[in-house]
Design an enzyme around this catalytic site. Structure first.
Site, mmCIF file in Angstrom:
data_model
loop_
_atom_site.group_PDB
_atom_site.id
_atom_site.type_symbol
_atom_site.label_atom_id
_atom_site.label_comp_id
_atom_site.label_asym_id
_atom_site.label_seq_id
_atom_site.Cartn_x
_atom_site.Cartn_y
_atom_site.Cartn_z
ATOM 1 N N ASP A 13 12.425 12.606 -16.790
ATOM 2 C CA ASP A 13 13.507 11.645 -17.036
ATOM 3 C C ASP A 13 13.192 10.662 -18.157
ATOM 4 O O ASP A 13 13.635 9.512 -18.136
ATOM 5 C CB ASP A 13 13.854 10.863 -15.741
ATOM 6 C CG ASP A 13 14.222 11.797 -14.610
ATOM 7 O OD1 ASP A 13 14.796 12.863 -14.887
ATOM 8 O OD2 ASP A 13 13.922 11.465 -13.446
ATOM 9 N N LYS A 16 14.579 13.353 -22.483
ATOM 10 C CA LYS A 16 14.434 14.601 -23.248
ATOM 11 C C LYS A 16 15.790 15.135 -23.704
ATOM 12 O O LYS A 16 15.949 15.559 -24.842
ATOM 13 C CB LYS A 16 13.728 15.675 -22.393
ATOM 14 C CG LYS A 16 12.304 15.295 -22.003
ATOM 15 C CD LYS A 16 11.684 16.320 -21.078
ATOM 16 C CE LYS A 16 12.318 16.389 -19.725
ATOM 17 N NZ LYS A 16 12.128 15.200 -18.876
ATOM 18 N N GLY A 40 17.381 17.410 -14.800
ATOM 19 C CA GLY A 40 18.696 16.801 -15.014
ATOM 20 C C GLY A 40 18.634 16.106 -16.355
ATOM 21 O O GLY A 40 17.930 15.110 -16.502
ATOM 22 N N HIS A 41 19.295 16.662 -17.350
ATOM 23 C CA HIS A 41 19.234 16.116 -18.707
ATOM 24 C C HIS A 41 20.611 15.541 -19.057
ATOM 25 O O HIS A 41 21.609 16.249 -19.017
ATOM 26 C CB HIS A 41 18.815 17.207 -19.695
ATOM 27 C CG HIS A 41 17.425 17.713 -19.426
ATOM 28 N ND1 HIS A 41 16.821 18.698 -20.170
ATOM 29 C CD2 HIS A 41 16.507 17.354 -18.485
ATOM 30 C CE1 HIS A 41 15.607 18.916 -19.690
ATOM 31 N NE2 HIS A 41 15.393 18.121 -18.672
ATOM 32 N N GLN A 224 10.951 18.369 -16.850
ATOM 33 C CA GLN A 224 9.927 17.590 -16.146
ATOM 34 C C GLN A 224 9.027 16.855 -17.149
ATOM 35 O O GLN A 224 9.464 16.570 -18.257
ATOM 36 C CB GLN A 224 9.105 18.473 -15.197
ATOM 37 C CG GLN A 224 9.878 18.953 -13.960
ATOM 38 C CD GLN A 224 10.764 20.165 -14.216
ATOM 39 O OE1 GLN A 224 10.322 21.164 -14.739
ATOM 40 N NE2 GLN A 224 12.025 20.081 -13.844
HETATM 41 P P1 GDP Z 1 15.587 13.706 -19.146
HETATM 42 O O1 GDP Z 1 15.473 14.355 -17.814
HETATM 43 O O2 GDP Z 1 14.267 13.487 -19.777
HETATM 44 O O3 GDP Z 1 16.547 14.401 -20.061
HETATM 45 O O4 GDP Z 1 16.192 12.256 -18.871
HETATM 46 P P2 GDP Z 1 17.436 11.889 -17.905
HETATM 47 O O5 GDP Z 1 18.691 12.275 -18.603
HETATM 48 O O6 GDP Z 1 17.213 12.416 -16.534
HETATM 49 O O7 GDP Z 1 17.268 10.322 -17.795
HETATM 50 C C1 GDP Z 1 17.292 9.502 -18.905
HETATM 51 C C2 GDP Z 1 18.462 8.503 -18.715
HETATM 52 O O8 GDP Z 1 18.328 7.472 -19.662
HETATM 53 C C3 GDP Z 1 19.817 9.133 -18.980
HETATM 54 O O9 GDP Z 1 20.775 8.497 -18.187
HETATM 55 C C4 GDP Z 1 20.067 8.816 -20.462
HETATM 56 O O10 GDP Z 1 21.444 8.733 -20.786
HETATM 57 C C5 GDP Z 1 19.414 7.474 -20.584
HETATM 58 N N1 GDP Z 1 18.817 7.180 -21.892
HETATM 59 C C6 GDP Z 1 18.203 8.029 -22.768
HETATM 60 N N2 GDP Z 1 17.720 7.347 -23.824
HETATM 61 C C7 GDP Z 1 18.016 6.050 -23.595
HETATM 62 C C8 GDP Z 1 17.751 4.838 -24.315
HETATM 63 O O11 GDP Z 1 17.119 4.816 -25.356
HETATM 64 N N3 GDP Z 1 18.216 3.674 -23.751
HETATM 65 C C9 GDP Z 1 18.892 3.651 -22.574
HETATM 66 N N4 GDP Z 1 19.286 2.473 -22.107
HETATM 67 N N5 GDP Z 1 19.152 4.766 -21.873
HETATM 68 C C10 GDP Z 1 18.720 5.944 -22.377
HETATM 69 P P1 IMO Z 2 13.698 16.329 -15.765
HETATM 70 O O1 IMO Z 2 13.677 17.595 -16.577
HETATM 71 C C1 IMO Z 2 11.922 13.896 -12.621
HETATM 72 C C2 IMO Z 2 9.927 16.021 -9.354
HETATM 73 C C3 IMO Z 2 10.542 15.892 -7.996
HETATM 74 C C4 IMO Z 2 9.290 15.977 -7.120
HETATM 75 C C5 IMO Z 2 8.454 17.021 -7.856
HETATM 76 C C6 IMO Z 2 8.558 18.424 -7.299
HETATM 77 O O2 IMO Z 2 15.070 15.815 -15.491
HETATM 78 O O3 IMO Z 2 12.782 15.319 -16.327
HETATM 79 P P2 IMO Z 2 10.467 20.266 -7.463
HETATM 80 O O4 IMO Z 2 11.879 20.233 -6.974
HETATM 81 O O5 IMO Z 2 10.319 20.515 -8.918
HETATM 82 O O6 IMO Z 2 9.589 21.172 -6.639
HETATM 83 O O7 IMO Z 2 9.930 18.768 -7.157
HETATM 84 O O8 IMO Z 2 8.906 16.996 -9.202
HETATM 85 N N1 IMO Z 2 10.834 16.506 -10.423
HETATM 86 C C7 IMO Z 2 11.368 15.714 -11.374
HETATM 87 N N2 IMO Z 2 11.287 14.385 -11.540
HETATM 88 N N3 IMO Z 2 12.563 14.665 -13.532
HETATM 89 C C8 IMO Z 2 12.633 15.996 -13.384
HETATM 90 O O9 IMO Z 2 13.160 16.801 -14.323
HETATM 91 C C9 IMO Z 2 12.046 16.578 -12.243
HETATM 92 N N4 IMO Z 2 11.935 17.841 -11.782
HETATM 93 C C10 IMO Z 2 11.182 17.781 -10.672
HETATM 94 O O10 IMO Z 2 11.213 14.658 -7.833
HETATM 95 O O11 IMO Z 2 8.595 14.759 -7.193
HETATM 96 MG MG MG Z 3 16.092 14.073 -15.851
#
Ligand code: GDP
Ligand code: IMO
Ligand code: MG
Length: 430
Positions: A13, A16, A40-41, A224
């Site tokens: 999170d 990416k 979850g991207h 991840q």
């Molecule tokens: P990922 O799993 O690495 O793709 O990240 P996620 O999408 O799960 O979580 C990142 C969250 O932060 C999302 O809700 C993005 O929209 C948000 N986000 C990404 N870059 C920024 C930033 O520079 N500032 C803020 N405030 N939010 C951001």
């Molecule tokens: P993105 O790509 C954050 C965490 C789960 C748990 C551990 C194992 O959005 O960054 P799993 O279901 O993979 O067996 O769970 O890994 N986890 C993540 N945490 N971002 C993710 O993906 C994750 N994918 C798995 O919360 O701790």
């Molecule tokens: Mg994510």
């Protein structure tokens, strides 16, 4: 040829999705190479939010090819739902712009069920998985009994493979005291989903090889983060795949030299969702505030993410393990308005100072962070697109992080919106 791999450098999170979306303007093919719909991207484009779990983030741009590589585990029902959701948002998905490696292992309903049963049985020792069946599906892959996408095209092989798989799973299910599964019913279920997913199946490895040969640019999208890597992460509180850059080659069907530049995605503070050690976790108001300002709720499960200050020790280690050349520092804007900021620069382990994160579970749980305090800034960095727009203290914070992690900052992200990025070095030119 500089092909770029995007790797999460913390516990996932990091942002990416946003960075892959931004970089995909410069690429032709976007490839997911590990993980599954545990990812979850989030992409925000002109205020419109797209949430992707299995589909590569390139899917939202016209003219790009998205590839789900062999290293991914695919739940066909979840994928079909995700495609439907994206189509409702006017995204076109066809066998021309989406190719799924025909040798990907499938996540079946029994995997999700097993994930849930095991977590429940573990009680307070649970991992806190996303309950998507990721771990059980990878176990079956390594156990050489997985059903792979291509098996759906061969009904008689499919039946035999399902029977073999259920011999294993029904033994487990008997042990767990749950109802055994009937092979015919599972084969029938698979036959029904097959026509919705088989049109996208193909030799993805050839597509990426040929794209490279033709001078096209590949962008590898990691899921991840390194601290969740099955080897290098906070084992056993990890996911079940390798997430480091080497996996991009193996999980796409390319040799290691295909990776030109490895971009680590690093959040300007730290978050974690699920159980496991987290040295800088802050359960006070500060952690609450980081969570509120950063909207730290899981994209996949909606769980509240645990929050804390930036941990330079962990990130330095992750970047080395993943082979990162430069980082994108994200969510800098979330730190706006703090009077002071803390950064972890070392750990205290039983009275001794150490500069790395140890491997043992006990040591990982007992290290105490040693902090350096820096002044915060009162101005806003939100939406900044150039260095000159940043308050002086924000520049100092970024520079200090760069020094501590021993890696250059190539990009800074300052809001969820696609174009809110400060570009310092272009990964495709570096
Ligand atoms: P990922 O799993 O690495 O793709 O990240 P996620 O999408 O799960 O979580 C990142 C969250 O932060 C999302 O809700 C993005 O929209 C948000 N986000 C990404 N870059 C920024 C930033 O520079 N500032 C803020 N405030 N939010 C951001
Ligand atoms: P993105 O790509 C954050 C965490 C789960 C748990 C551990 C194992 O959005 O960054 P799993 O279901 O993979 O067996 O769970 O890994 N986890 C993540 N945490 N971002 C993710 O993906 C994750 N994918 C798995 O919360 O701790
Ligand atoms: Mg994510």
């Amino acid at each position: 040829m500089a092909d770029v791999a995007v790797i999460g450098a913390q516990w996932g999170d990091e942002g990416k999705g946003k960075l892959v979306d931004w970089l995909s303007a410069r690429a032709d093919v976007v490839v997911r190479f590990q993980g599954g719909h545990n990812a979850g991207h989030t992409l925000v484009i002109d205020g419109k939010v797209y949430k992707l779990s299995l589909l590569p983030s390139g899917i939202v741009r016209d003219g790009k090819v998205s590839v789900i590589g062999n290293g991914v585990v695919v739940d066909p029902w979840a994928l079909v739902d995700e495609m439907d959701r994206l189509r409702d948002q006017s995204i076109s998905i066809t066998p021309v712009n989406l190719v799924i490696a025909e040798n990907v292992p499938l996540i079946l309903p029994l995997h999700g069920e097993l994930d849930v049963l095991r977590e429940a049985a573990a009680g307070d020792k649970k991992i806190g998985t996303t309950k998507r069946g990721i771990g059980p599906a990878y176990e079956d892959k390594v156990g050489r009994r997985a059903i792979r996408l291509i098996d759906l095209a061969y009904p008689s092989t499919l039946k035999e493979k399902v029977e073999k798989l259920l011999t294993h799973h029904n033994a487990l299910r008997r042990g767990l005291g749950v109802k055994e599964l009937n092979p015919e019913a599972l084969v029938e279920k698979l036959k029904q989903i097959a026509p919705k997913i088989l049109p996208y199946a193909g030799p993805a490895w050839r597509l990426v090889q040929e794209a490279r040969k033709a001078g096209k640019r590949i962008l590898f999208e990691g899921a991840q983060g390194v601290l969740l890597d099955v080897d290098h992460g906070t084992y056993p509180y990890v996911t079940s795949s390798n997430v480091v850059a080497g996996q991009a080659a193996a999980g796409a069907g390319l040799g290691p030299k295909a990776l030109g530049y490895v971009l680590g995605i690093v959040k300007a503070y730290t978050t974690r969702v699920g159980e496991g050690p987290f040295p800088t976790e802050d359960e006070s108001e500060t952690g609450q505030l980081l969570g509120e300002r950063g909207r730290e709720f899981g994209t996949v499960t909606g769980r509240k993410r645990r929050c804390g200050w930036f941990d330079a020790v962990l990130v330095r280690q992750s970047l080395k393990l993943a082979g990162v050349d430069g980082i994108a520092l994200t969510k800098l804007d979330v730190l706006d308005g703090f009077n002071e900021l803390k950064v972890c620069i070392g750990y205290d382990l039983d009275g001794k100072q150490i500069d790395y994160f140890p491997a043992g579970m006990d040591a990982q749980a007992s290290v105490k962070p040693v902090y350096e305090t820096m002044p915060g800034w009162q101005g806003s960095t939100e939406g900044a697109r150039s260095w000159a727009d940043l308050p002086a203290e924000a520049v100092k914070y970024v520079r200090r992080i760069e020094e501590l992690i021993e890696c250059p900052v190539a990009l800074v992200s300052t809001s969820p919106e696609r174009e809110d990025v400060i570009l310092m070095r272009d990964p495709y030119e570096d």
